[in-house]
Design a protein around this motif. Structure first.
Motif, PDB file in Angstrom:
ATOM      1  N   ASP A 119       1.430   7.866  10.631  1.00  0.00           N
ATOM      2  CA  ASP A 119       1.620   6.888   9.573  1.00  0.00           C
ATOM      3  C   ASP A 119       2.954   7.075   8.848  1.00  0.00           C
ATOM      4  O   ASP A 119       3.387   6.207   8.115  1.00  0.00           O
ATOM      5  N   GLN A 137       1.402  -0.123   8.875  1.00  0.00           N
ATOM      6  CA  GLN A 137       1.476   0.767   7.717  1.00  0.00           C
ATOM      7  C   GLN A 137       0.107   1.373   7.415  1.00  0.00           C
ATOM      8  O   GLN A 137      -0.012   2.561   7.168  1.00  0.00           O
ATOM      9  N   ARG A 138      -0.931   0.523   7.458  1.00  0.00           N
ATOM     10  CA  ARG A 138      -2.294   1.010   7.190  1.00  0.00           C
ATOM     11  C   ARG A 138      -3.282   0.171   7.980  1.00  0.00           C
ATOM     12  O   ARG A 138      -3.333  -1.047   7.838  1.00  0.00           O
ATOM     13  N   GLN A 139      -4.031   0.837   8.845  1.00  0.00           N
ATOM     14  CA  GLN A 139      -5.025   0.129   9.650  1.00  0.00           C
ATOM     15  C   GLN A 139      -6.286  -0.088   8.823  1.00  0.00           C
ATOM     16  O   GLN A 139      -6.781   0.829   8.160  1.00  0.00           O
TER      17      GLN A 139
END
Length: 200
Positions: A128, A166-168
């Motif tokens: 990440d 960026q963020r799952q």
């Protein structure tokens, strides 16, 4: 005690040769013709770096090229040569430190450090943390794009065009070129991928 010291010396002499042979580097050419997705099978356990771009289309890691455990992939016209598994110098330097110190603790530390380095490089695609030439950098904006009920969805964005997860948000793993991608100034998702995407 003499046997112990002899064993340490043998390890100090053997480790450099192992470090040089385990991940001898090679160059792999992978080309996206007509903007199509292309997968090039190769052992990537030693890491992958872009060596030479051949296309006029940009080659950006995790955007128009990337790798996982057994392949390098390119898309959107990226054509390039990649260095695969070239960690001779890194392994050799660690081994020389071991040979100079001739200490069992340093041998173990060098082997663990080398293993961790290869693991970090191998798994960089899944990390990440955003990395660019040794410097961390900030996205210009963030776009949320969600494939609910496995539907195909397009989400417009503004920026240069380099996009990364960026963020799952979904349980389904979002993998570039499989269930998400970038077309001009649009992010597309499908098959359950839901995530916040960083645009650079």
């Amino acid at each position: 005690m003499k046997r112990f010291v002899s064993s340490v010396l043998v390890l100090a002499l053997v480790v450099p040769s192992l470090g040089q042979s385990a991940y001898a580097g090679q160059t792999v050419r992978c080309e996206s013709s007509n903007g199509q997705y292309k997968s090039c099978p190769v052992d990537t356990r030693g890491g992958v770096t872009l060596s030479r771009q051949l296309s006029s289309s940009g080659c950006w890691q995790n955007d128009t090229w990337g790798y996982d455990r057994n392949r390098v992939w390119v898309t959107n016209g990226c054509r390039a040569e990649f260095n695969v598994g070239d960690y001779q110098s890194s392994g050799h330097d660690n081994s020389n430190a071991v040979a100079g110190a001739v200490v069992v603790g340093l041998i173990g530390a060098a082997i663990l450090a080398n293993k961790n380095k290869k693991d970090r490089d191998r798994d960089r695609y899944y990390d990440d943390d955003r990395y660019n030439g040794g410097n961390y950098y900030q996205p210009s904006n963030t776009v949320r794009c969600e494939s609910n009920d496995n539907n195909y969805v397009r989400c417009p964005f503004y920026g240069r065009g380099h996009v990364e997860v960026q963020r799952q948000l979904s349980k389904t793993y979002c993998q570039y070129g499989q269930n998400w991608g970038v077309e001009r100034n649009t992010i597309w998702v499908e098959n359950g991928c839901r995530a916040d995407f960083a645009v650079y």
